[in-house]
Structure formats: structure tokens, C-alpha cells
Design a protein around this motif. Structure first.
Motif, mmCIF file in Angstrom:
data_model
loop_
_atom_site.group_PDB
_atom_site.id
_atom_site.type_symbol
_atom_site.label_atom_id
_atom_site.label_comp_id
_atom_site.label_asym_id
_atom_site.label_seq_id
_atom_site.Cartn_x
_atom_site.Cartn_y
_atom_site.Cartn_z
ATOM 1 N N SER A 439 9.186 -1.135 -0.671
ATOM 2 C CA SER A 439 8.673 0.246 -0.633
ATOM 3 C C SER A 439 8.837 0.833 0.761
ATOM 4 O O SER A 439 8.534 0.191 1.755
ATOM 5 C CB SER A 439 7.196 0.270 -1.021
ATOM 6 O OG SER A 439 6.657 1.531 -0.730
ATOM 7 N N PRO A 440 9.311 2.103 0.850
ATOM 8 C CA PRO A 440 9.445 2.728 2.176
ATOM 9 C C PRO A 440 8.121 3.330 2.674
ATOM 10 O O PRO A 440 8.065 3.866 3.770
ATOM 11 C CB PRO A 440 10.478 3.831 1.933
ATOM 12 C CG PRO A 440 10.328 4.176 0.497
ATOM 13 C CD PRO A 440 9.842 2.956 -0.226
ATOM 14 N N LEU A 441 7.059 3.263 1.844
ATOM 15 C CA LEU A 441 5.798 3.934 2.193
ATOM 16 C C LEU A 441 4.976 3.082 3.156
ATOM 17 O O LEU A 441 5.278 1.913 3.394
ATOM 18 C CB LEU A 441 4.999 4.235 0.916
ATOM 19 C CG LEU A 441 5.803 5.005 -0.148
ATOM 20 C CD1 LEU A 441 5.048 5.070 -1.459
ATOM 21 C CD2 LEU A 441 6.109 6.414 0.335
ATOM 22 N N THR A 442 3.900 3.660 3.689
ATOM 23 C CA THR A 442 3.090 2.957 4.688
ATOM 24 C C THR A 442 1.691 2.631 4.169
ATOM 25 O O THR A 442 1.221 1.512 4.305
ATOM 26 C CB THR A 442 2.970 3.827 5.970
ATOM 27 O OG1 THR A 442 4.281 4.194 6.385
ATOM 28 C CG2 THR A 442 2.288 3.065 7.096
ATOM 29 N N VAL A 443 1.008 3.616 3.577
ATOM 30 C CA VAL A 443 -0.390 3.385 3.152
ATOM 31 C C VAL A 443 -0.459 3.021 1.668
ATOM 32 O O VAL A 443 0.496 3.225 0.928
ATOM 33 C CB VAL A 443 -1.267 4.630 3.432
ATOM 34 C CG1 VAL A 443 -1.316 4.912 4.924
ATOM 35 C CG2 VAL A 443 -0.755 5.854 2.682
ATOM 36 N N SER A 444 -1.633 2.512 1.243
ATOM 37 C CA SER A 444 -1.782 2.043 -0.139
ATOM 38 C C SER A 444 -1.733 3.216 -1.114
ATOM 39 O O SER A 444 -1.998 4.366 -0.746
ATOM 40 C CB SER A 444 -3.117 1.326 -0.308
ATOM 41 O OG SER A 444 -4.172 2.252 -0.162
ATOM 42 N N PHE A 445 -1.429 2.901 -2.386
ATOM 43 C CA PHE A 445 -1.308 3.942 -3.412
ATOM 44 C C PHE A 445 -2.625 4.709 -3.568
ATOM 45 O O PHE A 445 -2.629 5.926 -3.736
ATOM 46 C CB PHE A 445 -0.889 3.310 -4.744
ATOM 47 C CG PHE A 445 -0.523 4.330 -5.787
ATOM 48 C CD1 PHE A 445 0.641 5.084 -5.674
ATOM 49 C CD2 PHE A 445 -1.352 4.568 -6.873
ATOM 50 C CE1 PHE A 445 0.979 6.045 -6.624
ATOM 51 C CE2 PHE A 445 -1.020 5.529 -7.828
ATOM 52 C CZ PHE A 445 0.146 6.257 -7.704
ATOM 53 N N ILE A 446 -3.747 3.988 -3.491
ATOM 54 C CA ILE A 446 -5.071 4.640 -3.630
ATOM 55 C C ILE A 446 -5.241 5.688 -2.530
ATOM 56 O O ILE A 446 -5.672 6.820 -2.784
ATOM 57 C CB ILE A 446 -6.214 3.581 -3.514
ATOM 58 C CG1 ILE A 446 -6.047 2.479 -4.571
ATOM 59 C CG2 ILE A 446 -7.591 4.246 -3.616
ATOM 60 C CD1 ILE A 446 -6.303 2.907 -5.987
#
Length: 1430
Positions: A439-446
Motif C-alpha cells: 500500500s502506498p498510504l501512510t495512516v490506517s484505514f480507520i
């Protein structure tokens, strides 16, 4: 080369300037990597090391952050980017055809075009380069050179291109591997894409919240603290912390200024903490000093964190240019130079080009391929390289190329390997542990969902007006509908009324949900951008929308239900009410999700609105109200099963009627009236489910006749939520596939009918690329550098003066002065500059002088030749606005001819006016584009061509007093800006008076002007007078007051800094001016000019007319232009036709060959009623077009007194008429015969006549709403209320006799839809015989000893006069049919005779005329008068 290195190589810091000028940074000196490719010598640098280090307040904080990161043992994120043999191709010719309504059906054109091979355009041709960590590369090129495409490749954004070949590596990562790190390789595009109603703080909050690392630095306690610190630091870095609570805004929503909005987009990009940054023209709209500060900030961050920064810039001053390490010059995709910055200028000079001292080096580098711009050094006249290809060939053999090639194996180096490994670890270290590895994202889905929900509420709160309009219209609709169905009876008379009320409850909320389609497209660009930045997953956005929907819909459905349910008098039980509420909520949620799904699934708004418009009509028709389930044709019954509203409607019906006795009354009880009271000898007629001989029916029997069952109630509830889940899943799927648009743009558009006039352009694809090369004019010589002969242009002899001008506007916090006692003049042959920092009141002064202001108070005098302005002033002066507003479907020549014909004097012959257009086309060098469409910036004229056209449109009007231009060079590259100003200089030289506002010009541009009016904040004068040769007069003035201009500085930038920037020394420069001898001299000279001019004959004569042309001529010309525009607008006309044909066939086949039973009478009513619903779709399409045309008129044509609002409105109405006639015929042909109506030509002709006028009525309604609406969104929220009210009271949903008394005596008679329905029903149904089906007869026995005829004799002559007894002689099982002919049925609908049909048809014609009259009235109310000086 000269021994003295001119400005292009000198230090950014100059000993004579205060250190404050360099406030924002250049950390440069202490980084050894940077020194390798230095622009200036180390000695130069070391002298100012202290100044650089200690001068920027945020530098210690920046270093501190780096130290904290290192303490937490986080590896660095250095990557660098290397590319070699990079070639990019796109599909697209230089020009495309625009078909018109007729030519689109000429299949030969299509065949011919298909035979031609698909042209592939090479956008980037064999590019190469390397930007290591800590380096900055400046990419230079003119518009269309391929700079943006190169940046997209280096940001790994490849979508939309036909072919990409060559190697690109980020560290050691190839494009596939880099894709999973898309949040670390970022591009800031030229456009600012935001939610305009969010504040700056809210916008940056989201970006910083989504980039909080999982492992925080040691000095941060929690994510909130980290996010807040990061946000505040970023806002401070661009000096916009004061805008924290201001809306971002856009062209329609007021917010921060253009320059501040640009800085918000810069900060949003910086918030991503990426490793490779590509900046595409990020200084557009910033003034010179802010642009320099921004470049220094990027320099500092690049040096501190080892980033790689690639930047394209237009009109870059030398202060900015000096901050880079390397330069890359592109021309039409060819890389003509790539190497160290300090070698770029010597390279070009060595091969024969000359850079004038003080010139912008960046402009010099891009100008070497433009014949009109470049200067050739002595001795090189015959040997210099003529084309980009020639320069590239020389570069390929140069030592610079050899040196640079050594860097191309950087991806294989040890350093790149170790940096890339560190980069991977650092990214993994910051990523939340719950995220997938790739995943290229940083923070959690929540966290993503929480932040997106917060933003969703902020968007709603920021746009409170829309929210309030939506809730108010829901409440208004509930009150109107509630009073319409007020206290529906609990007997057979209430069956139709109650089902109508339940249907309307579902319908209104479904119609409101349609706005989701529009919202989907307004939010899409922001989502695509955030996806590119890897801020959050699109699913988080979709879930956030739903979570934000729930409370809003709960509130909306609750107040709607409370009013509607109890006013109609539905079942008075708590359980029944909450079941009604639950189903209404579930259906509205499902419909909202459906329209959101449609919005997400289609690439363009046109396609989505077509589908949603057709979808709503299909779902309404097949939800079981208009056509009962048992009567649906088998070929369309499947729509019923996939219609969420059908499940909602069945459940609401069974909730209301289950376990309810329904007594038959009035015409539903046969026989009825005096003497017929014994229920043993009566029966129900026309009530579904009634048994023979029964006088009442149970609710369940009635439901059974509709194929409904109460046992389906909660099953349907589950099905509704299942549909909702399906639509939400589809929305997430399609949202995930959205990409920022890219690929083909920047081509010319040729109208098909002008094909032969553009042969040259089509034959020579390169014609446009050399737009500035000499072009042979009609007389055969080159027009470059020449101007039309003096006698061809209008000579101006009038002097324009303004004295003690003050302009005040009212604000919530009191009166605000925007111009404070300003004075000055412009004489013939003078080119005057009007300058000042952002917000000094430059445009305001121009608007006031040109009489373009419609509010506020103006004090002082504005005079021509010492006399007050006359009635014709606004059309005698030319005004080129900052935004180039033109009719996009006109060609360049048409636009020029339109202006010439309407604005030149009525005494000038038409041939002469058109001849003058040729002169201006020559002058503006627009031969190659005169027959192409103006179009939009992506498909149509380029920014510079549009600017030339704007000037041309004013010139052809022969302005006899002067020409005003507002910011004619903003958004252009250096060459284009110089072309425009050089052209204005030519005009002034032949005697024209010109006043120009200009945004910090380069030294060469500034030298073209004669006089200067310099304003400071608050519209105060700081200087007015001559500029002098090489700005000598101006420099002398400022040096006298301790602000000397350094020799190598640009005087234009210097004085702005002095007056309002970093060099102001705390002085009040307005006070300095007022006490100076120059001010006294100016005041004296102004009085002399005025008295001198007043004593002579005026230079221009006033003809006393407000408009140049008489009204009839205006109407002819404006209508002709509108007709041509609509003729070329194939999308609009095709959509209109498709909507009519589609709706008509759907309506016709759904009600295929209607029979003659009682139930069929209702189908006749509903098929006619359905015709009304062609209106919403067409109106939704018509209003944006109307408002767009109105905006063009109000922005430019109304203010320059080109033509009257009457001509404008007439043209808009008349141009629609032929297409409406075609639409009416199309609908009629596809529908009338399909449903089996009478073939008698008298009746068919009458129906067509009424249908034709209905087209005019609803178009008039759509246009008068649009005429006064501030914007298209407002109009689309007003439509359901207007149409909903008209539909409710036309006598269909509730028959005339049952309409509430309050409404019955006024709104019913004022409703055009009432007369429309009346006339159509009379012509289609009046003479039709009625034959009951067995189930529709009232069957009962007469008293013994009587025949049916004898028993019913009294009834048949009284209440039952319109019924039909089919077996009068029988003594048992009397069979009574409710009606004999259609006339009996129509009597219930208040249509008592056949002549009512023609009466109503006549009234429909009157309504058509009155709806168009309202368009004129509302347009008149909207038209404001310009303010004049008091």
C-alpha cells in the motif's frame, strides 16, 4: 564572452540590498553537494554565508526537524531520478473538426477521416537527464514544448499517453516498483483543484493528518500534536497563516486571493513529505517577490532533506533562475540543452545567440528557437543554427553532453542502491502496521475514514446555503403536497389520493438525490489528485460520504414525514408511521447510492446526466403507480424487479391498506343516490379486488388486485438494503478507477463548414507551432514587425483625465476605501503602465475609469477632453479584461466581425467595417487561425492566441478614446508576454492612447512604457509621471528618497519591493509622494491639460446613441450568432433529440396499444401525463448553457454597450425555436401512434399543435429560472420545486373535485400543465367508447320482480347518467359499467365538453407567450446600471 558576468550568473544577494530581501532561504552554501554545480563562485557565496544562514526564521526549525528524525534513527528518503532515451507519443493532430447538426450525418466525412492514419504526435523526443538527491533542475520551454509531459513522466504519471519508451529510474526503482510509492513521487500541476467551500486550515489539516508517521519523532506525544505542528510550520513557510480560517474559494465562491490559493496548493504538495517533487509552473499568479520566496523555500528543503526537485517556470526572473543547479531546455519535445545552469547561457552565446544585459536568462534560453525573439551575435549571421534540430545536433557533440552522460549510470551506483534501500525502510517505518505491504498510504484505514467524514461535514457546513435550500424545499414540498392530499378519506375515493401521496413522497426525495450526479463530478478532480498523492483510499471517501449522508437524510426524511404523513391523514398508528419513515429512508438511501453510482461510473457529466435523466423516468413509470403491476407489458416488466422505488411503493401501500375495510362511495358505488340505500342491491364499480355484489373491499383484496402482499413488507426492506449495498460496492469500484485527466490537449478546432478555408492548416501540421514566425499577409509581404499603415487605424486625438478619484464600497465591517484620491491622464500616442502589489486596486481603478462598476460610491471627476463622459463612452473606449471571455463556438473572424458590426458607428457602411476587420487580422497576425473555433483552452485557441483575440475584439470596434487592458501578460510565457506588449507599443506609436495594468514585468517589457501610475495598498498613489529612458526618471525619484535601484536590478521589481515589500523601510510612500515637487507639478499639469482641452473642439463627437446600432440590427446580428453557435453545438442538440426519442419510445411501448376498458382510461391519462416529464431532463441541460451565455454577456458585451439585453434575450429564445419544433415532431411520431391513439388527422394535428407549445412553455420556464439564478446549482435546486408544484396541481394526482379549496380556486387555474393535460386528454379520449372488462363491472341483483332497466331507471337519469347498463332486460346479475365513453370519464376531471380542448389549447399558447415574457422581465430585473463619478 564578456568579462563581466551579467545578472544571469550573479548572486541572489546583493550587498546594496537589505538582508530582508533574502528572508526565505537558501541554505545552499553549507551543503557540499550543492557546491559542485554552482551557479556563482564560492567566494561570492562565502561572503554572505552568515546572511543566508541566519536570515530565514524557519531555517532552525527545519534543521531541528531533521535532527529529530535522525534521533529516531529513521533512514533518509533520498532517491533521485534518472532518465535516458525517453520518448513519449500521444494521439492527436494539430487540428480537429467540429461537426455541426447537419454534417454529423454526412457519413462520407467519417469514412474520409477514418481512412487517414491516426496521427501520432511525438510530445517528448529522446530526452535524458539525472537529478540526484539535493539537486534542483529547471525545465524551460514555451507553452506546448512538452514541459508538463516531461514532468508527468518523472512523476510516474503515464496515463493517457499512446506510447512511452525509454528508461526512467527513481533511485534504483523502475516505473512498476515506483508505482507502490506514488505518495513519494509527487507532481504539483498548474491547476488549483480544491473544495472551494473548505477553509485553508481544513484543506491542509486533511493533507497533514493523512501523512502522520506510525513512529512519531521523540519530541511528539501524539499524532494530533505532530499533525498540528506540521500544519502550522507549512502555513508559516509560505506566509499564509493569516488565511487559516478563510475559504479557499474559486471563480464563483469568494475566498483567498489567486496568489494565496496557489500557495495553498504548494503547501498541500509539501505536506506529502515526498522524496521527488515535480513543480509545474507553480509560480503562476504569484508576484515576483513571492515567487522568489517560494523558490528559496524549495531550495532549502531540497538541500536539508536531500530531495530531488524538478521545476518548470514561465517568466522566471534571474533571482529565481540562479537558485537552480541544472537547466533543461525543450522545444517541441526536442531537448536542445541539458546541463549545469552556469553553462547554459555561454553554450547558447558560443553558437551565435546574444543575451542582452539585464534580460531574463530563462526567456533568452527559450527564445533562441523563435525567429522574432532571438538576437544574433555579430559574425554569426550566416552560421547560427536555425532550428531546434540544428541546436540539438550541436549540443549532442558538445563536451557538456559528454559530462552529463556520466551521470546516467547513477541507478547502478552503490550510492543509489544504499539510498533506495534506506528509502524503502524509511517508508515502511512510517507506514501503519495494519496496511498491506504494497500500500502506498501512510495512516490506517480507520483514520482515513474518520478524517474523510470530518471533511465531508466541513464541506456541508462550508456550503450551508445549498443545505438550507435543500431542506427548505423539502419542507415546502411536504407542506404543498400535504395540503394537496389533505385528509384523504378512508373509503374508495381515497384510494387514488393516498396512493398518489405515497408515490409523491418517494418521488420528491428521489428527485433531490439526482443532485448526487452533479456533486460526483465537482468532487472528482480533488479525489483524483488526492489518490495521486496517496493521502487516502477512494473507499474511505465513499464510506465517508455515506456516513455523512445518514444524519442529513434522517433529518430530511423526519421533517418531511411528520408534515406529509399527518396532513394526508394516513393510518394513525405509531407502528404504521415508523414503518412509513423506515421505508422512505431506506428508499432514499438506495436512490442516493444509485445516482452516486451513475456519477462514478461515467467519464463525462453529459453521459451521466443522460443516463440519470432516463433512469429516473423509467423508475417512476415502473414503480407500480402509473402502470399497475398486472398491466405491465412482459417486455418491460423486468424494470419493475430492478426498481428500488417499486419495493418502497409496494411496502408503503401494504403498510397503509393492510387489514383496512374500504367502503365504496360516490361513483364507485352502483347504484347510488336517493332511493338506492339497500346494500343488498348495490355493488362496487372500478375498485380493484371487489367481489361481485360487494359494497366494500378489504385492503388486502385491493392489494391483491395490484399483485401486492403484506407478507412482502420486511422482505422488501431487506431487498432495498441489498440494492444499496450493490450500488455502494459499484461506486467504490468505479471511484477507485478514476484518474486525473491527461493526454491529448492543446489542438485547434475547425468547424466542418470552414474546412476548405483551413486547407493550409490541415496540410501543415506544424503551422501552429510556428505561430510567431513571419506569416505572409494577404498582400504577400511578411507582417512580422510591421503594422498596418497609419491611415488604416483610427487616430485618437482625445485626452483622457481623472482627478481626485475616490471609490468606496460597503462591507460588513463598515465602509472600505479601495481608491484614495487618485489622479492622472493618458494622451494620444502614450502607453501608460498601472502597477502595484497584489490588492493595491489596479483592476478596481481600471473598472472605475471604464465605467464598469455597478455598486459602491465613486467621487471625483473622469473626463474626456475636459468634458464629462457622454452616453457613448463605454462603447467608444476598448476594455480588455483579465479573463478572456468569448463565445466558444464562434470562429476568430466571426468574433471580430460581430464586434465590428455592432460597435462601429451606424453611419459606417458594412463593407467598410468588414474591411477594417481584415486590417486588424493583419495587424494581429491571425491569418492561420481566423477560421478556427475559439473553443476552450484544452481544445481551441492557446492562452496567448486568446489574449490577442481579446485585444482584436476591442480594436475592431475602432475605440476613439483609449484602450484599457487588465493584466494582458498574466499566464503567458516570456516570449508571448513580450509579443503582446511590443504590439501595444506599435499601436501607441500610430496615435492610440493605452492604459495597461501589469504584474511585475521584466526589464525589457517595462522599457516599452512611457508613463507609470504606481499604487500602494488601499489605492493610494505612490508615483505618477514619466518613466524615462531606461527608467532613469523613476530611478532618480526613488534614489532621492533613499531607495536607489541597484544597477543590475529590474526597476519594476525594485520599486514594488520598495513600496510594499521588503525594502519599504517603514516609510509611508504615499505621504512621500504627496509632499514631493513631482506631485505639485502633476496637479498643475493636470489642470492645464483639462482647461486646454476644454477650450478646444472635442477630439471625439458624441452621436447621442447608447448603442452603435439600432435595435432591429442588434437583434438580427445577435440571433445569427446564437443560431450558428447552437448549430455547431452537436452535443446539446443530440442530447435534446435523444431525450425526446428515448422518452417517447419508452412511453409508447410501455403503454403499447391502449385498449378501451375503464382501467385503460387511467393508462391514457398517465401516458399523456408522462409527456410532461420530458421537461426536467431538457431543462437541466438547457440552464447551464443559458447561464454560460449570460455570463459572457454580463462580463464583457453588456459593459462595452455592444448590444441591449433585449437583443440578447430575443436571440436566446429564437435560436431554440426550430429545434423545439423538431423535438415536438420527434416525440409525437414515436409516441402518438404507438399507444394507439385516434388516427383522425383533426385530432392528431391538434395534439401535435399542443405538444409544440408545451415545448415552448417548459423552455420558457427553464430560461426564466436561469435568467435570475446566480448559478447553475441554484437553478437545479429551484427546478424540482417549480415543476413539482405545477405537476401536483394539474388535476392528475388529485382530481379537480378533491383538490383542497384553498388551492382549487387559484393555483389550479393558473397552472399551464392543467390546460396542457386538459387539451391533450380531450383530443385523445373524448370520443372513445368504453368497454368494461368482466372484473370492472358492478354486478348485483335487482329486487325480485324487476328487470335491471326498471330498477336502475331513476339512477340512470340522476347520479348514474354517465354509466352504461349492458343488460337492461336481465332480472339477475345486472352489469353496470362506470362509463359509456371517454367523455363521461373526462367529466370527473372537470372537462365537460369537446370545445374545452380548443379552449385549453388556446390558453396553452398564451402561457407559452407569458413564460417567454417572464424571461424578458427577469433578465431586465437582473441588468444593473453602471456607476458614474459623482
Amino acid at each position: 564572452m564578456d568579462s563581466h558576468e551579467p545578472e544571469g550568473y550573479e548572486s541572489v544577494i546583493h550587498p546594496t540590498r537589505s538582508n530582508a530581501l533574502t528572508r526565505v532561504l537558501s541554505v545552499a552554501s553549507q551543503f557540499s553537494e550543492r557546491k559542485r554545480g554552482r551557479v556563482y563562485d564560492d567566494s561570492d557565496e562565502d561572503g554572505h554565508k552568515e546572511a543566508f544562514e541566519n536570515d530565514w526564521s524557519l531555517l532552525p526549525e527545519l534543521r531541528n526537524r531533521k535532527d529529530e528524525a535522525e534521533k529516531g534513527r529513521v533512514k533518509g528518503r533520498k532517491l533521485g531520478v534518472t532518465w535516458n532515451n525517453l520518448t513519449v507519443k500521444g494521439i492527436g493532430a494539430e487540428a480537429a473538426f467540429n461537426e455541426n447538426v447537419a454534417s454529423q450525418y454526412n457519413f462520407m466525412n467519417g469514412v474520409r477521416d477514418k481512412k487517414m492514419p491516426t496521427p501520432m504526435k511525438t510530445i517528448i523526443d529522446n530526452s535524458h537527464g539525472c537529478v540526484k538527491p539535493g539537486e534542483m533542475l529547471l525545465v524551460l520551454g514555451r507553452p506546448g514544448a512538452g514541459c508538463t509531459t516531461l514532468l508527468k513522466m518523472l512523476a510516474n504519471m503515464r496515463a493517457g499517453y499512446a506510447e512511452v519508451t525509454g528508461d526512467v529510474h527513481w533511485g534504483t526503482l523502475d516505473p512498476k516498483e515506483a508505482a507502490q510509492y506514488r505518495g513519494q513521487i509527487i507532481m504539483n500541476t498548474e491547476e488549483e483543484v480544491f473544495f472551494p467551500t473548505l477553509t485553508v486550515g481544513e484543506t491542509i489539516d486533511l493533507a497533514t493528518r493523512m501523512k502522520v508517521p506510525f513512529h512519531l519523532p521523540s519530541d511528539m506525544k501524539n499524532p494530533e500534536e505532530y499533525q498540528k505542528a506540521n500544519r502550522d510550520f507549512l502555513l508559516r513557510s509560505m506566509a499564509i497563516q493569516h488565511t487559516h480560517d478563510t475559504k479557499v474559494g474559486n471563480e464563483y465562491v469568494r475566498g483567498v486571493s489567486g496568489g494565496e490559493r496557489k500557495r495553498v496548493s504548494i503547501i498541500e504538495v509539501l505536506a506529502t513529505s515526498a522524496s521527488v517533487f515535480c513543480w509545474d509552473n507553480s509560480t503562476r499568479g504569484l508576484d515576483a517577490s513571492t515567487a522568489l520566496e517560494y523558490t528559496k523555500a524549495v531550495r532549502a528543503m531540497t538541500d536539508t532533506f536531500g530531495l530531488s526537485s524538478i521545476v518548470t517556470l514561465y517568466q522566471a526572473g534571474n533571482g529565481i533562475y540562479n537558485l537552480f543547479d541544472k537547466a533543461l531546455v525543450l522545444d517541441e519535445g526536442k531537448q536542445i540543452y541539458y546541463g549545469p545552469l552556469k553553462q547554459a547561457r555561454p553554450f547558447m552565446e558560443d553558437i551565435g545567440f546574444q543575451c542582452v544585459d539585464g534580460a531574463n536568462v530563462a526567456d533568452f534560453l527559450t527564445g533562441v528557437v523563435v525567429p522574432s525573439e532571438r538576437k544574433i551575435r555579430e559574425g554569426f549571421e550566416s552560421s547560427f543554427p536555425r532550428t531546434a534540430e540544428d541546436i540539438r545536433a550541436i549540443y549532442f557533440n558538445s563536451p557538456i553532453k559528454m559530462d552529463m552522460e556520466q551521470e546516467y549510470d547513477y541507478p547502478q551506483s552503490e550510492e543509489a542502491n544504499s539510498f533506495t534501500e534506506d528509502f524503502r525502510q524509511s517508508v515502511a517505518h512510517d507506514k501503519h502496521k495494519s496496511l498491506p505491504k504494497k500500500s502506498p498510504l501512510t495512516v490506517s484505514f480507520i483514520t482515513q475514514v474518520k478524517a474523510a467524514i470530518t471533511r465531508q461535514y466541513q464541506i456541508i457546513w462550508g456550503d450551508k446555503a445549498t443545505f438550507v435550500i435543500k431542506q427548505a424545499s423539502t419542507l415546502a414540498q411536504a407542506l404543498i403536497a400535504g395540503s394537496l392530499f389533505y385528509n384523504a378519506p378512508n373509503n374508495s375515493a381515497g384510494l387514488f389520493v393516498k396512493s398518489g401521496a405515497l408515490f409523491l413522497s418517494l418521488l420528491f426525495n428521489a428527485l433531490l438525490a439526482m443532485s448526487e450526479v452533479t456533486d460526483s463530478f465537482s468532487g472528482r478532480p480533488v479525489l483524483a489528485k488526492h489518490k495521486q498523492f496517496a493521502l487516502y483510499h477512494p473507499a474511505a471517501f465513499c464510506i465517508a460520504q455515506i456516513c455523512a449522508d445518514i444524519p442529513v437524510l434522517v433529518f430530511q426524511i423526519s421533517h418531511f414525514s411528520l408534515v406529509m404523513y399527518f396532513m394526508v391523514g394516513l393510518r394513525q398508528e405509531a407502528g404504521a408511521f415508523f414503518t412509513f419513515w423506515a421505508f422512505l429512508f431506506a428508499t432514499t438511501m438506495a436512490m442516493t447510492a444509485l445516482f452516486r453510482f451513475i456519477g462514478a461510473a461515467f467519464p463525462s457529466f453529459d453521459a451521466a446526466s443522460k443516463v440519470s435523466g432516463f433512469m429516473i423516468s423509467a423508475l417512476i413509470m415502473y414503480n407500480g403507480y402509473m402502470i399497475r403491476k398486472p398491466e405491465m407489458h412482459p417486455w418491460f416488466v423486468w424494470i419493475y424487479w430492478i426498481d428500488p422505488m417499486a419495493y418502497g411503493f409496494e411496502s408503503l401501500m401494504s403498510n397503509e391498506f393492510h387489514d383496512t375495510p374500504i367502503p365504496c362511495v360516490a361513483t364507485n358505488l352502483v347504484p347510488n343516490g336517493p332511493g338506492y340505500l339497500d346494500s343488498a342491491y348495490q355493488a362496487c364499480a372500478g375498485v380493484g379486488g371487489a367481489l361481485p355484489g360487494a359494497t366494500s373491499v378489504t385492503g388486502d383484496q385491493y392489494l391483491g388486485s395490484l399483485s401486492y402482499s403484506h407478507s412482502h413488507l420486511w422482505r422488501n426492506f431487506g431487498i432495498l438494503w441489498a440494492w444499496w449495498v450493490l450500488y455502494v460496492a459499484g461506486t467504490i469500484y468505479f471511484t477507485n478507477r478514476w484518474n486525473a485527466s491527461s493526454g491529448k490537449s492543446g489542438f485547434l478546432v475547425i468547424p466542418r463548414e470552414k474546412q476548405l478555408k483551413n486547407v493550409k492548416l490541415l496540410a501543415d501540421e506544424e503551422a501552429q507551432a510556428t505561430a510567431n514566425a513571419p506569416i505572409p499577409t494577404s498582400s504577400g509581404h511578411s507582417s512580422q514587425g510591421t503594422v498596418a499603415p497609419k491611415d488604416a487605424l483610427v487616430q485618437n486625438t482625445s485626452v483622457f483625465t481623472w482627478k481626485n478619484l475616490t471609490y468606496t464600497v460597503k462591507t460588513p465591517s463598515g465602509d472600505r476605501v479601495l481608491l484614495d484620491n487618485v489622479q492622472g491622464w493618458v494622451k494620444p500616442g502614450q502607453l501608460g503602465a498601472l502597477m502595484g502589489s497584489s490588492g493595491a486596486g489596479k483592476t478596481t481603478l481600471l473598472d472605475v475609469l471604464a465605467q464598469r462598476k455597478t455598486d459602491g460610491t465613486i467621487k471625483g471627476s473622469v473626463q474626456v477632453d475636459g468634458r464629462p463622459l457622454n452616453v457613448s463612452f463605454q462603447r467608444s473606449a476598448g476594455y480588455c479584461e483579465q479573463l478572456d471571455v468569448h463565445e466558444p463556438l464562434s470562429t476568430v473572424r466571426e468574433a471580430l466581425e460581430f464586434s465590428a458590426l455592432l460597435r462601429q458607428s451606424r453611419d459606417t457602411p458594412e463593407e467598410e467595417k468588414l474591411k477594417y476587420v481584415d486590417t486588424i487580422v493583419d495587424l494581429l497576425e491571425m491569418h492561420d487561425i481566423e477560421n478556427t473555433l475559439i473553443g476552450t483552452t484544452g481544445a481551441g485557441l492557446s492562452v496567448e492566441q486568446r489574449k490577442r483575440l481579446t485585444i482584436g475584439v476591442e480594436l475592431v470596434s475602432k475605440p476613439s478614446i483609449l484602450i484599457f487592458l487588465d493584466e494582458p501578460t498574466s499566464g503567458l510565457d516570456g516570449q508571448a508576454a513580450f509579443n503582446i506588449v511590443r504590439f501595444l507599443r506599435k499601436l501607441a506609436d500610430v496615435g492610440q492612447a493605452i492604459l495597461v495594468t501589469i504584474h511585475q514585468p521584466s526589464a525589457q517589457l517595462f522599457s516599452q512604457f512611457d508613463t507609470l501610475l504606481l499604487l500602494a495598498k488601499g489605492g493610494k498613489t505612490v508615483y505618477f509621471g514619466d518613466i524615462g529612458d531606461n527608467a532613469s526618471t523613476l530611478k532618480e525619484y526613488f534614489s532621492r528618497y533613499d531607495a536607489p535601484c541597484p544597477k543590475e536590478a529590474n526597476p519594476a521589481e525594485h520599486m514594488i519591493d520598495v513600496v510594499s515589500g521588503t525594502l519599504s523601510q517603514g516609510k509611508d510612500w504615499n505621504e512621500v509622494w504627496l509632499n514631493s515637487p513631482e506631485h505639485d507639478q502633476t496637479a498643475k499639469e493636470l489642470d492645464n491639460i483639462i482647461s486646454d482641452a476644454a477650450s478646444k473642439e472635442p477630439g471625439t463627437r458624441d452621436d447621442g446613441y447608447e448603442f452603435a446600432m439600432p435595435m432591429w440590427q442588434q437583434i438580427k446580428l445577435v440571433t445569427k450568432r446564437m443560431n450558428v453557435s447552437i448549430w455547431r453545438n452537436t452535443d446539446y442538440i443530440n442530447n435534446k433529440n435523444a431525450l425526446h426519442i428515448g422518452s417517447a419510445l419508452f412511453n409508447g411501448f410501455s403503454f403499447w396499444m391502449i385498449g378501451n376498458s375503464v382501467g385503460d382510461l387511467q393508462l391514457r391519462l398517465f401516458t399523456v401525463f408522462n409527456f410532461i416529464f420530458v421537461a426536467p431532463g431538457v431543462i437541466a441541460q438547457l440552464q447551464p448553457l443559458f447561464i454560460e451565455r449570460r455570463d459572457i454577456y454580463e462580463a464583457r458585451e453588456q459593459k462595452s454597450k455592444m448590444y441591449s439585453w433585449v437583443s440578447f434575450t430575443t436571440a436566446l429564445i429564437v435560436s431554440e425555436l426550430p429545434y423545439l419544433c423538431v423535438c415536438a415532431v420527434l416525440y409525437f411520431v414515436c409516441w402518438y401512434y404507438t399507444v394507439g391513439f385516434s388516427t383522425d388527422s383533426n385530432k392528431a394535428g391538434a395534439v401535435l399543435f399542443v405538444m409544440l407549445f408545451y415545448e415552448f412553455i417548459y423552455t420558457g420556464i427553464g430560461q426564466f429560472v436561469a435568467a435570475y439564478a446566480p448559478n447553475a446549482t441554484f437553478a437545479s435546486l429551484v427546478n424540482p420545486l417549480v415543476l413539482g408544484t405545477l405537476v401536483s396541481f394539474c388535476g392528475v394526482l388529485v382530481p379537480y373535485a378533491q383538490i383542497n379549496v384553498f388551492w382549487r380556486y387559484w393555483i389550479y387555474w393558473l397552472n399551464p400543465f392543467n390546460y396542457l393535460m386538459g387539451s391533450l386528454l380531450t383530443f385523445t379520449t373524448y370520443d372513445e367508447p368504453v368497454r368494461c372488462k368482466d372484473s370492472e363491472f358492478a354486478i348485483f341483483n335487482p329486487p325480485s320482480g324487476q328487470t335491471c332497466g326498471q330498477y336502475l331507471e331513476g339512477y340512470m337519469s340522476g347520479m348514474g347518467a354517465r354509466t352504461n347498463l349492458t343488460n337492461a332486460a336481465a332480472t339477475a346479475d345486472c352489469r353496470v359499467c362506470q362509463y359509456r365513453t371517454g367523455a363521461d370519464y373526462l367529466a370527473d376531471l372537470n372537462l365537460n365538453d369537446y370545445y374545452y380542448g380548443w379552449r385549453d389549447a388556446g390558453i396553452v399558447v398564451i402561457f407559452a407567450i407569458s413564460s417567454y415574457s417572464l424571461v424578458f422581465l427577469l433578465m431586465k430585473l437582473r441588468t444593473k446600471k453602471s456607476k458614474t463619478a459623482e
